[in-house]
Design a protein around this motif. Structure first.
Motif, PDB file in Angstrom:
ATOM      1  N   PHE A 550     -13.109  -1.305 -11.616  1.00 48.43           N
ATOM      2  CA  PHE A 550     -14.032  -1.868 -10.633  1.00 48.43           C
ATOM      3  C   PHE A 550     -15.437  -1.958 -11.222  1.00 48.43           C
ATOM      4  CE2 PHE A 550     -10.692  -1.647  -7.706  1.00 48.43           C
ATOM      5  CZ  PHE A 550     -11.046  -2.425  -6.608  1.00 48.43           C
ATOM      6  N   HIS A 551     -15.932  -3.180 -11.233  1.00 48.16           N
ATOM      7  CA  HIS A 551     -17.283  -3.464 -11.698  1.00 48.16           C
ATOM      8  C   HIS A 551     -17.732  -4.732 -11.003  1.00 48.16           C
ATOM      9  CE1 HIS A 551     -20.763  -4.221 -14.213  1.00 48.16           C
ATOM     10  NE2 HIS A 551     -20.553  -3.098 -14.874  1.00 48.16           N
ATOM     11  N   GLU A 552     -19.010  -4.815 -10.691  1.00 44.97           N
ATOM     12  CA  GLU A 552     -19.490  -5.987  -9.952  1.00 44.97           C
ATOM     13  C   GLU A 552     -19.265  -7.285 -10.714  1.00 44.97           C
ATOM     14  OE1 GLU A 552     -23.359  -4.721  -7.532  1.00 44.97           O
ATOM     15  OE2 GLU A 552     -23.095  -3.583  -9.411  1.00 44.97           O
ATOM     16  N   TYR A 553     -19.316  -7.260 -12.061  1.00 43.80           N
ATOM     17  CA  TYR A 553     -19.131  -8.516 -12.795  1.00 43.80           C
ATOM     18  C   TYR A 553     -17.688  -9.012 -12.721  1.00 43.80           C
ATOM     19  CZ  TYR A 553     -16.702  -6.888 -17.063  1.00 43.80           C
ATOM     20  OH  TYR A 553     -15.764  -6.423 -17.954  1.00 43.80           O
ATOM     21  N   LYS A 554     -16.742  -8.113 -12.455  1.00 40.54           N
ATOM     22  CA  LYS A 554     -15.353  -8.549 -12.308  1.00 40.54           C
ATOM     23  C   LYS A 554     -15.106  -9.216 -10.963  1.00 40.54           C
ATOM     24  CE  LYS A 554     -13.669  -5.015 -15.513  1.00 40.54           C
ATOM     25  NZ  LYS A 554     -13.033  -5.816 -16.572  1.00 40.54           N
ATOM     26  N   ARG A 555     -16.007  -9.016 -10.026  1.00 44.01           N
ATOM     27  CA  ARG A 555     -16.106  -9.750  -8.759  1.00 44.01           C
ATOM     28  C   ARG A 555     -14.936  -9.529  -7.805  1.00 44.01           C
ATOM     29  NH1 ARG A 555     -18.846 -15.602  -9.966  1.00 44.01           N
ATOM     30  NH2 ARG A 555     -16.762 -16.087 -10.715  1.00 44.01           N
ATOM     31  N   GLN A 556     -14.556  -8.270  -7.651  1.00 37.72           N
ATOM     32  CA  GLN A 556     -13.631  -7.957  -6.555  1.00 37.72           C
ATOM     33  C   GLN A 556     -14.235  -8.374  -5.216  1.00 37.72           C
ATOM     34  OE1 GLN A 556     -14.236  -5.661  -9.060  1.00 37.72           O
ATOM     35  NE2 GLN A 556     -12.266  -4.843  -9.757  1.00 37.72           N
ATOM     36  N   GLN A 557     -15.564  -8.432  -5.138  1.00 40.94           N
ATOM     37  CA  GLN A 557     -16.221  -8.839  -3.891  1.00 40.94           C
ATOM     38  C   GLN A 557     -15.972 -10.316  -3.575  1.00 40.94           C
ATOM     39  OE1 GLN A 557     -17.545  -7.820  -6.722  1.00 40.94           O
ATOM     40  NE2 GLN A 557     -19.671  -8.460  -7.028  1.00 40.94           N
ATOM     41  N   LEU A 558     -15.772 -11.150  -4.601  1.00 38.63           N
ATOM     42  CA  LEU A 558     -15.416 -12.550  -4.354  1.00 38.63           C
ATOM     43  C   LEU A 558     -14.031 -12.642  -3.737  1.00 38.63           C
ATOM     44  CD1 LEU A 558     -15.876 -15.596  -4.601  1.00 38.63           C
ATOM     45  CD2 LEU A 558     -15.133 -15.456  -6.994  1.00 38.63           C
ATOM     46  N   LYS A 559     -13.118 -11.827  -4.233  1.00 34.11           N
ATOM     47  CA  LYS A 559     -11.775 -11.801  -3.655  1.00 34.11           C
ATOM     48  C   LYS A 559     -11.833 -11.340  -2.204  1.00 34.11           C
ATOM     49  CE  LYS A 559      -7.737 -12.511  -3.272  1.00 34.11           C
ATOM     50  NZ  LYS A 559      -7.218 -13.865  -3.452  1.00 34.11           N
ATOM     51  N   LEU A 560     -12.691 -10.386  -1.897  1.00 35.40           N
ATOM     52  CA  LEU A 560     -12.818  -9.906  -0.517  1.00 35.40           C
ATOM     53  C   LEU A 560     -13.381 -10.980   0.406  1.00 35.40           C
ATOM     54  CD1 LEU A 560     -13.995  -6.196  -0.740  1.00 35.40           C
ATOM     55  CD2 LEU A 560     -11.799  -7.090   0.053  1.00 35.40           C
ATOM     56  N   LEU A 561     -14.320 -11.772  -0.090  1.00 30.68           N
ATOM     57  CA  LEU A 561     -14.836 -12.875   0.739  1.00 30.68           C
ATOM     58  C   LEU A 561     -13.720 -13.871   1.044  1.00 30.68           C
ATOM     59  CD1 LEU A 561     -18.329 -13.520  -0.882  1.00 30.68           C
ATOM     60  CD2 LEU A 561     -17.859 -12.520   1.368  1.00 30.68           C
ATOM     61  N   HIS A 562     -12.819 -14.082   0.079  1.00 24.74           N
ATOM     62  CA  HIS A 562     -11.666 -14.939   0.319  1.00 24.74           C
ATOM     63  C   HIS A 562     -10.748 -14.326   1.375  1.00 24.74           C
ATOM     64  CE1 HIS A 562      -7.486 -16.367  -1.108  1.00 24.74           C
ATOM     65  NE2 HIS A 562      -8.008 -17.325  -0.368  1.00 24.74           N
ATOM     66  N   VAL A 563     -10.508 -13.019   1.276  1.00 27.27           N
ATOM     67  CA  VAL A 563      -9.654 -12.336   2.255  1.00 27.27           C
ATOM     68  C   VAL A 563     -10.257 -12.452   3.659  1.00 27.27           C
ATOM     69  CG1 VAL A 563      -8.804 -10.065   2.996  1.00 27.27           C
ATOM     70  CG2 VAL A 563      -8.594 -10.751   0.598  1.00 27.27           C
ATOM     71  N   ILE A 564     -11.556 -12.218   3.773  1.00 22.71           N
ATOM     72  CA  ILE A 564     -12.207 -12.317   5.083  1.00 22.71           C
ATOM     73  C   ILE A 564     -12.103 -13.738   5.628  1.00 22.71           C
ATOM     74  CG2 ILE A 564     -14.426 -12.176   6.284  1.00 22.71           C
ATOM     75  CD1 ILE A 564     -15.163  -9.921   4.302  1.00 22.71           C
ATOM     76  N   THR A 565     -12.255 -14.724   4.752  1.00 25.58           N
ATOM     77  CA  THR A 565     -12.141 -16.122   5.188  1.00 25.58           C
ATOM     78  C   THR A 565     -10.729 -16.424   5.662  1.00 25.58           C
ATOM     79  OG1 THR A 565     -13.909 -16.785   3.671  1.00 25.58           O
ATOM     80  CG2 THR A 565     -12.446 -18.525   4.470  1.00 25.58           C
ATOM     81  N   LEU A 566      -9.721 -15.960   4.945  1.00 29.53           N
ATOM     82  CA  LEU A 566      -8.340 -16.141   5.398  1.00 29.53           C
ATOM     83  C   LEU A 566      -8.126 -15.469   6.750  1.00 29.53           C
ATOM     84  CD1 LEU A 566      -6.234 -15.560   2.133  1.00 29.53           C
ATOM     85  CD2 LEU A 566      -6.633 -17.724   3.301  1.00 29.53           C
ATOM     86  N   TYR A 567      -8.642 -14.277   6.886  1.00 29.12           N
ATOM     87  CA  TYR A 567      -8.535 -13.538   8.148  1.00 29.12           C
ATOM     88  C   TYR A 567      -9.112 -14.365   9.296  1.00 29.12           C
ATOM     89  CZ  TYR A 567      -9.594  -9.901  11.611  1.00 29.12           C
ATOM     90  OH  TYR A 567      -9.702  -9.163  12.770  1.00 29.12           O
ATOM     91  N   GLN A 568     -10.290 -14.924   9.079  1.00 28.97           N
ATOM     92  CA  GLN A 568     -10.939 -15.692  10.149  1.00 28.97           C
ATOM     93  C   GLN A 568     -10.210 -17.005  10.428  1.00 28.97           C
ATOM     94  OE1 GLN A 568     -14.932 -15.722   8.511  1.00 28.97           O
ATOM     95  NE2 GLN A 568     -15.527 -13.950   9.752  1.00 28.97           N
ATOM     96  N   ARG A 569      -9.687 -17.636   9.387  1.00 32.48           N
ATOM     97  CA  ARG A 569      -8.928 -18.877   9.593  1.00 32.48           C
ATOM     98  C   ARG A 569      -7.679 -18.612  10.434  1.00 32.48           C
ATOM     99  NH1 ARG A 569      -8.847 -21.733   3.547  1.00 32.48           N
ATOM    100  NH2 ARG A 569     -11.019 -22.508   3.560  1.00 32.48           N
ATOM    101  N   ILE A 570      -6.969 -17.539  10.110  1.00 36.11           N
ATOM    102  CA  ILE A 570      -5.741 -17.223  10.845  1.00 36.11           C
ATOM    103  C   ILE A 570      -6.073 -16.879  12.297  1.00 36.11           C
ATOM    104  CG2 ILE A 570      -3.765 -15.651  10.991  1.00 36.11           C
ATOM    105  CD1 ILE A 570      -3.982 -15.373   7.899  1.00 36.11           C
ATOM    106  N   ARG A 571      -7.138 -16.103  12.499  1.00 35.24           N
ATOM    107  CA  ARG A 571      -7.542 -15.753  13.856  1.00 35.24           C
ATOM    108  C   ARG A 571      -7.864 -17.001  14.693  1.00 35.24           C
ATOM    109  NH1 ARG A 571      -6.726 -11.349  16.546  1.00 35.24           N
ATOM    110  NH2 ARG A 571      -8.616 -11.776  17.738  1.00 35.24           N
TER     111      ARG A 571
END
Length: 812
Positions: A550-571
Motif C-alpha cells: 500500500f502506497h499512495e502512488y499505487k493508487r488503491q484510492q483510485l480503485k476505491l473511487l471506482h467501487v464507490i461509483t459502482l455502489y452508487q450506480r447500482i443503488r
C-alpha cells in the motif's frame, strides 16, 4: 580419498522403500520419536530433513564443481528475500514428490496436511524481496555460481490483521517451531564494529585504525537454493546478530538488576530482530543503519574469505567477484570494502578504488526521491566514523572528476555530490551507489529511461555507458507450476510436454489454441475452479484483483473511487443488467505510513457497508484477506480475472505482480507505467486495457499547475463519490482520504478517474463475451514468456556480471 567429491557418503534412497527408510531414520535419530508416537509436526520435520538431505547431496557436488572451476562468483546483497514456503518447491526441485507422498501416507499422514505446516520464512516485505528470491532461484537454474546474502530476521516484517478499524500489526514469529531448511554455523561468526573513533597511522594519508565502541557478532546460517532441471544447488547465507560473550553482567544479575544485566545483549540482538524497524524515531533510524552495515560487514568478510580459498593477492579480486547491490540498502558495502582493502589489507587507495568500482553493480528499484536513501552525516559520524571519512575522500576525488569534465558548473557539483548540504547535511546513498559501481540498472524499459533522464540524469551524462536496463522477471516454477497446478497440467497437455517450465518462451505455442473452443472451455473451467478454492466471492463474478504494497502512488484510492461509483450506480438503478464483480485487495502498509493505513481502513469500512446492503451486495463485493504473503499470493493469482496495475505513470519502477497475474491468464487494466508497457507490447494492445496519462503527460500536468478541484467540479460522478467520502458516510477516514485528494492529489488520481471508469466499462463489455475474454486470457499467458526470471538472470549474466555457467556433473 577426495573428500570434496563426497566419495564414501551414504547414498540416499531413490525408491519408495529407500526414501521411507531415510524418512524413518530422520524421525528416529533427529526427532527422537517413533512411528507410533509421531505427531504431524514430527512427520513434517522428518520429511523436510529427508528432502533437505537430497538437496544437500547435490550441494556437496555443486561446491566441488565450483571450487574446481574457480569462476567469477555472483554475490547478491539484499535486505529482503521473500522465499515462500519451501517444502512443495523443494519436493519439485528434488524430484521426490511422489516418493514423499507414499512415504508419509505409510505414517498415516497426507502430504497436503504436512505442507500446511510449512511456514514461509519472514525475510521480506514486497516486490524487492520476491524479486531477490526469484533471481537466486534462476541463478541456480542457470548453473551460475552464486551466494545470496541477507539477514535472518527473528520476526520478519509483521503479521497483518484486518478489521473494520483497518490494519493492525502483530509479530511475525515465523521460526517459532524452528526452521528445518537451514544449516546453522555458530562457529563461523564475524565481528562487526559500531561507534568508537579512528586513529591515524603514521606515514599514511589514507589508512586509519578504527577503534569500535561496540562489537556485535554475526552468526551465519544458510539455506539451500536448488536449480530446476539441473544439479546445481547454491545457497543463501543469512546473518543473525548475537552479543559478545562479555555482554552478560553477572554482578548486576546477582544484585537483582536482571534487565540491566542483559541490556547489552538485547541491544545487540535487536539488529536482526525485525525487518525494517520503524524509522519514525531517531533510535529507529539508527537501528536501520546498523542493520544495513551489519549485513554488509558480515557478508564482505565472508566474500573475502571465499576469494582467498583459491586466490592470492588482490589483482584478480574483481575478476573473480561481482557484488550486486539490490537497491540502496546495502550501499554501505562500497566504503566497507574500501576500509577492508586499505585499512586491514594495506592495499593502496588507487588500487583499492579500482577494485571496488569494478566489483560492485547497483540495481535501482525506484523513481521516488524519498525512496533514494539518505542518512544524516551526524548519524554516520557517530555510528560509522571511519566509513564517513572514506565517503568524504571518495566524494572529494569524484567531484574533481566532475569538475574536470564540466569545469565551472557549480550547480552540477552540488547536485551530484554524495554529501547533500541543504537543508541538512546527509549522505546520499544512491549517489554513492552510482559512483562506486561499474554498472547501474533499472528494472523496466521506462524505468531505466526515466532514471537516465530525471533521477540520475547528471550521472548518466557523465557515464552514459554505465547505465543499463534489465527488466524484472518472476519464477515460472513458483508462480504457475506450483501456484496453479490445474493450469500447468493443461498447458503441458496443450504444448505436448512440460519443457516450458524451464523455457517459458515455449508458452507462445498456446497462441494456436486460443481459438480452439474446447480448449477455451477447459481454460475457463480451471479459472472458475481456482476461484472456488479461493472462496473470496461468487466464482462466476469478475474477480478484480489489486494485490501490492500500500502506497499512495499505487493508487488503491483510485480503485476505491471506482467501487464507490459502482455502489452508487447500482443503488440508483438496481434493476439494470449489472456485471457481478468481486474486488479483492491485499497488501501491507508500513506501520508509520498513516496515509496508506487510512486507505486500508477505508477499504474495510466500504466493504462492510456493501456487504450489509441487500440491494448492492448481490452484484458487488469487496474483500481484503489479511497478511498478504507469497503463500496467499499463490492462492489469489490463479483466481484473478482482472489485474489492477493503476499506479501513476512514471512512479512504478517495474512491478512483478503484474507479470505473475498475466502469466496466470489475468487481463491487465493499467497505465503506461513500469513493466506494464512491456507486458502490453508482448500480449498485444487488444489484450490489455489501457487508460490514463503517460509519464510525460503526468509531469506536464504538475508543471502546468495541476488543480484536482478542476476535475472534481467538471465530473458529476467523481463529485458524487468524493462528496460521499466527505459526508462522513464512511467516517472520519473517508474525510481524510478525500481531503488529501482534493487538497493536493500528488499522484493525479482525480485526473485519471474518468479515463479509468471508461476503461472499466470496456472491461465489462469484454467480460460479457466469455469466448473473447478467455481468448484474451490465454494470449496473456502465451506471451508472458519474456517475464521469466531465468531470462532476467541471463541478461544480468551477459551484460553486467559477465559470468559463465558451471554445470555440475550428474551423479553416476
Amino acid at each position: 580419498m577426495d573428500l570434496r567429491q563426497g566419495i564414501g557418503l551414504r547414498k540416499l534412497g531413490k525408491t519408495a522403500d529407500e526414501f521411507q527408510q531415510d524418512l524413518l531414520s530422520n524421525l528416529y535419530y533427529r526427532r527422537g520419536t517413533t512411528v507410533e508416537s509421531a505427531s504431524a509436526r514430527d512427520a513434517y520435520e522428518a520429511l523436510a530433513q529427508t528432502v533437505r538431505d537430497h538437496l544437500a547431496e547435490r550441494r556437496a557436488r555443486t561446491a566441488a564443481a565450483q571450487f574446481a572451476s574457480n569462476p567469477r562468483w555472483v554475490y547478491y546483497l539484499s535486505a529482503e528475500y521473500l522465499l515462500g514456503a519451501q517444502l512443495e518447491q523443494n519436493l519439485l526441485y528434488s524430484g521426490t514428490g511422489d516418493l514423499a507422498a507414499e512415504a508419509v501416507k505409510a505414517l498415516g499422514f497426507g502430504l497436503e496436511d504436512l505442507e500446511d505446516l510449512d511456514v514461509e520464512p519472514g525475510l521480506g516485505n514486497g516486490g524487492l524481496g520476491r524479486l531477490a528470491a526469484c533471481l537466486v532461484d534462476s541463478l541456480a537454474t542457470r548453473d551460475i555460481p552464486a551466494v545470496g546474502y541477507g539477514i535472518r530476521y527473528d520476526l520478519g516484517i509483521f503479521r497483518q490483521v484486518i478489521t473494520e478499524e483497518g490494519q493492525a500489526e502483530l509479530p511475525d514469529d515465523w521460526a517459532f517451531h524452528g526452521n528445518p531448511w537451514e544449516f546453522p554455523a555458530p562457529d563461523d561468526r564475524q565481528a562487526v564494529g559500531f561507534y568508537g573513533h579512528t586513529e591515524p597511522i603514521p606515514g599514511s594519508t589514507t589508512r586509519k585504525v578504527w577503534v569500535p565502541g561496540e562489537v556485535v557478532l554475526g552468526e551465519p546460517s544458510h539455506m539451500l537454493v536448488p536449480g530446476f532441471g539441473t544439479e546445481t544447488v547454491n545457497i543463501i547465507r543469512l546473518w543473525s546478530a548475537k552479543a559478545s560473550e562479555a555482554s552478560f553482567d553477572l554482578s548486576r544479575f546477582s544484585a537483582g538488576q536482571y534487565a540491566e544485566a542483559v541490556q547489552e545483549a538485547v541491544r545487540a540482538e535487536n539488529i536482526s530482530k525485525v525487518l525494517y524497524p520503524d524509522d519514525s524515531t531517531e533510535l529507529g533510524r539508527e537501528l536501520r543503519l546498523k542493520q544495513q552495515y551489519f549485513l554488509v560487514s558480515c557478508s564482505l568478510r565472508d566474500i573475502v574469505r571465499r576469494f582467498r580459498l583459491r586466490n592470492e593477492g588482490w589483482d584478480t579480486f574483481a575478476d573473480k567477484t561481482v557484488i550486486q547491490l539490490n537497491d540502496t540498502h546495502p550501499t554501505i558495502a562500497i566504503p566497507e570494502l574500501m576500509r577492508l582493502l586499505v585499512d586491514e589489507y594495506e592495499v593502496e587507495w588507487e588500487q583499492a578504488w579500482e577494485i571496488t568500482r569494478r566489483t560492485f553493480a547497483y540495481t535501482c528499484h525506484t523513481l521516488l526521491p524519498e525512496a533514494l536513501e539518505t542518512w544524516p552525516v551526524r548519524m554516520f559520524e557517530k555510528l560509522l566514523p571511519r566509513h564517513l571519512e572514506i565517503i568524504y575522500l571518495i566524494n572529494m576525488l569524484f567531484l574533481r572528476e566532475v569538475e574536470a569534465r564540466f569545469p565551472g558548473d557549480h550547480d552540477r557539483l552540488r547536485r551530484m555530490s554524495i554529501i547533500q548540504e541543504d537543508p541538512e547535511r546527509r549522505v546520499r546513498m544512491a549517489h554513492l551507489a552510482v559512483v562506486g559501481t561499474e554498472a547501474v540498472n533499472g528494472v523496466a524499459e521506462l524505468h531505466s529511461k526515466l532514471l537516465r533522464e530525471t533521477v540520475l540524469d547528471d550521472f548518466a551524462a557523465l557515464w552514459p555507458a554505465k547505465f543499463q536496463n534489465v527488466t524484472n522477471g518472476v519464477s515460472p516454477r513458483r508462480f504457475i507450476k506450483i501456484a496453479n497446478p490445474r493450469l500447468s497440467d493443461l498447458i503441458t497437455e496443450g504444448l505436448g510436454d512440460d519443457s516450458w517450465v524451464g523455457d517459458l518462451e515455449r508458452l507462445a505455442g498456446l497462441e494456436r489454441l486460443a481459438d480452439d473452443a474446447s480448449f477455451r472451455e477447459r481454460w475457463q473451467a480451471i479459472k472458475r475452479a481456482n476461484k472456488v478454492d479461493l472462496a473470496a466471492g461468487d466464482p462466476d463474478s469478475l474477480t478484480d484483483v489489486m494485490i501490492k504494497r500500500f502506497h499512495e502512488y499505487k493508487r488503491q484510492q483510485l480503485k476505491l473511487l471506482h467501487v464507490i461509483t459502482l455502489y452508487q450506480r447500482i443503488r440508483q438503478n438496481p434493476a439494470a443488467d449489472w456485471v457481478p464483480r468481486t474486488v479483492l485487495f491485499a497488501g501491507k502498509a508500513a506501520p508509520a505510513y498513516h496515509a496508506a493505513k487510512d486507505i486500508i481502513r477505508l477499504i474495510a469500512t466500504i466493504a462492510a457497508r456493501i456487504e450489509a446492503d441487500p440491494v448492492v451486495s448481490p452484484y458487488l463485493k469487496v474483500v481484503f484477506p489479511s497478511n498478504y504473503n507469497v503463500t496467499l499470493a499463490e492462492r489469489i493469482i490463479p483466481a484473478a480475472d482482472l489485474s489492477e496495475q493503476i499506479s501513476l505513470a512514471g512512479k512504478e519502477a517495474s512491478g512483478t505482480g503484474n507479470m505473475k497475474l498475466a502469466l496466470n491468464g489475468a487481463v491487465t487494466i493499467g497505465t503506461l507505467d513500469g513493466a506494464n508497457i512491456e507486458i502490453r507490447a508482448r500480449v498485444g494492445e487488444d489484450n490489455f486495457f489501457l487508460f490514463g496519462l503517460d509519464a510525460y503527460e503526468a509531469a506536464r500536468a504538475r508543471i502546468n499547475g495541476y488543480q484536482p478541484r478542476h476535475f472534481y467540479e467538471r465530473d458529476e460522478e467523481l463529485r458524487a463519490a468524493m462528496d460521499t467520502l466527505t459526508s462522513g458516510v464512511f467516517g472520519e477516514v473517508g474525510r481524510r482520504v478525500a481531503d488529501s485528494l482534493l487538497g493536493w492529489d500528488e499522484y493525479l488520481t482525480l485526473a485519471d478517474f474518468r479515463s479509468y471508469l471508461e476503461c472499466q466499462e470496456q472491461v465489462e463489455k469484454s467480460w460479457r463475451d466469455p469466448a473473447r475474454w478467455t481468448r484474451m486470457s490465454i494470449l496473456n499467458t502465451a506471451h508472458s514468456g519474456f517475464f521469466s526470471s531465468d531470462r532476467t538472470v541471463a541478461d544480468y549474466a551477459a551484460r553486467i556480471w559477465r559470468v559463465a555457467p558451471v554445470p555440475v556433473p550428474r551423479e553416476d
